[in-house]
Enzyme design. Sequence first.
Site, PDB file in Angstrom:
ATOM      1  CD  GLU A 101      28.318  51.387  49.840  1.00  0.00           C
ATOM      2  OE1 GLU A 101      27.727  50.301  49.827  1.00  0.00           O
ATOM      3  OE2 GLU A 101      28.269  52.591  49.187  1.00  0.00           O
ATOM      4  CG  ASP A 102      28.749  47.245  48.547  1.00  0.00           C
ATOM      5  OD1 ASP A 102      29.008  48.274  48.637  1.00  0.00           O
ATOM      6  OD2 ASP A 102      28.208  46.637  47.492  1.00  0.00           O
ATOM      7  CG  ASP A 105      35.736  51.376  43.029  1.00  0.00           C
ATOM      8  OD1 ASP A 105      36.952  50.953  43.039  1.00  0.00           O
ATOM      9  OD2 ASP A 105      35.282  51.045  41.708  1.00  0.00           O
ATOM     10  CG  PHE A 154      34.151  43.949  39.762  1.00  0.00           C
ATOM     11  CD1 PHE A 154      33.991  45.205  39.795  1.00  0.00           C
ATOM     12  CD2 PHE A 154      33.225  43.027  39.616  1.00  0.00           C
ATOM     13  CE1 PHE A 154      32.770  45.632  39.930  1.00  0.00           C
ATOM     14  CE2 PHE A 154      31.939  43.366  40.109  1.00  0.00           C
ATOM     15  CZ  PHE A 154      31.872  44.760  39.826  1.00  0.00           C
ATOM     16  NE  ARG A 167      22.522  42.395  44.499  1.00  0.00           N
ATOM     17  CZ  ARG A 167      23.142  43.731  44.472  1.00  0.00           C
ATOM     18  NH1 ARG A 167      24.188  43.901  45.289  1.00  0.00           N
ATOM     19  NH2 ARG A 167      22.895  44.301  43.496  1.00  0.00           N
TER      20      ARG A 167
HETATM   21  P1  IMP Z   1      32.501  54.202  44.239  1.00  0.00           P
HETATM   22  O1  IMP Z   1      31.303  55.080  44.252  1.00  0.00           O
HETATM   23  O2  IMP Z   1      33.244  54.151  42.893  1.00  0.00           O
HETATM   24  O3  IMP Z   1      33.249  54.161  45.378  1.00  0.00           O
HETATM   25  O4  IMP Z   1      31.932  52.632  44.195  1.00  0.00           O
HETATM   26  C1  IMP Z   1      30.877  52.089  45.125  1.00  0.00           C
HETATM   27  C2  IMP Z   1      29.885  51.290  44.762  1.00  0.00           C
HETATM   28  O5  IMP Z   1      30.297  50.645  43.542  1.00  0.00           O
HETATM   29  C3  IMP Z   1      29.668  50.303  45.857  1.00  0.00           C
HETATM   30  O6  IMP Z   1      28.783  50.443  46.873  1.00  0.00           O
HETATM   31  C4  IMP Z   1      29.363  49.015  44.914  1.00  0.00           C
HETATM   32  O7  IMP Z   1      27.987  48.958  44.598  1.00  0.00           O
HETATM   33  C5  IMP Z   1      29.950  49.379  43.652  1.00  0.00           C
HETATM   34  N1  IMP Z   1      31.428  48.458  43.449  1.00  0.00           N
HETATM   35  C6  IMP Z   1      32.776  49.162  43.368  1.00  0.00           C
HETATM   36  N2  IMP Z   1      33.519  48.197  43.453  1.00  0.00           N
HETATM   37  C7  IMP Z   1      32.980  46.919  43.384  1.00  0.00           C
HETATM   38  C8  IMP Z   1      33.244  45.389  43.227  1.00  0.00           C
HETATM   39  O8  IMP Z   1      34.632  45.367  43.030  1.00  0.00           O
HETATM   40  N3  IMP Z   1      32.379  44.617  43.099  1.00  0.00           N
HETATM   41  C9  IMP Z   1      31.003  44.974  43.225  1.00  0.00           C
HETATM   42  N4  IMP Z   1      30.723  46.022  43.419  1.00  0.00           N
HETATM   43  C10 IMP Z   1      31.481  47.255  43.420  1.00  0.00           C
HETATM   44 MG    MG Z   2      26.932  49.263  46.731  1.00  0.00          MG
END
Ligand code: IMP
Ligand code: MG
Length: 176
Positions: A101-102, A105, A154, A167
Amino acid sequence: MNTNGHPPGKILIHAAQIQHRVDAMGWDITHDFLGQELVVLCVLKGALFMTTDLLRHIHMDVKLDFIRASSYGDGQESSGEVKILIEPETDLRGKAVLAVEDIIDTGLSINAVVAYIQARGAASVKVAALLDKPARRKFPFHADYLGFPIEPKFVVGYGLDDADRWRNLPDVWALD
Ligand code: IMP
Ligand code: MG
């Protein structure tokens, strides 16, 4: 020359730092999974860069497949609901699966991805994440392999986007 300029912000993690860390993560993964049948699942689209670099440092034969969970759309905040948009073709039953996973959050997306992999009958599920924003967590989650914990800003680049932009930057940038 990059004729598209750069995003409004600063470089947070340089490409060389990323390479160094991902290299070490690959060796850790190799050590932990040696002798097992490992399926690496790239979580599209953000983990594409991380996955290709990580695979070059996993020194054993692996299967590669892809999964895509619904993203934020065009916003920087999660909508609160996750759909699996692209399913892996590989039969995951009885396999050791490593999801890449990237960024973690709130933890919502990765929890949905892990639940999906478990429901497909994987023997084990581990997660490698490039970045983690622990201060933003709403759903408990702990990555098994982590590149860098970061402040709750972010970020874009090295696969990460803001509304599908930025990207392909080699470094990770924190937006203003
Ligand atoms: P979560 O479900 O809130 O944990 O969000 C995870 C997903 O949101 C990641 O896989 C990213 O695609 C996107 N995301 C969360 N934070 C960032 C950020 O700072 N930059 C870009 N994408 C983000
Ligand atoms: Mg993602």
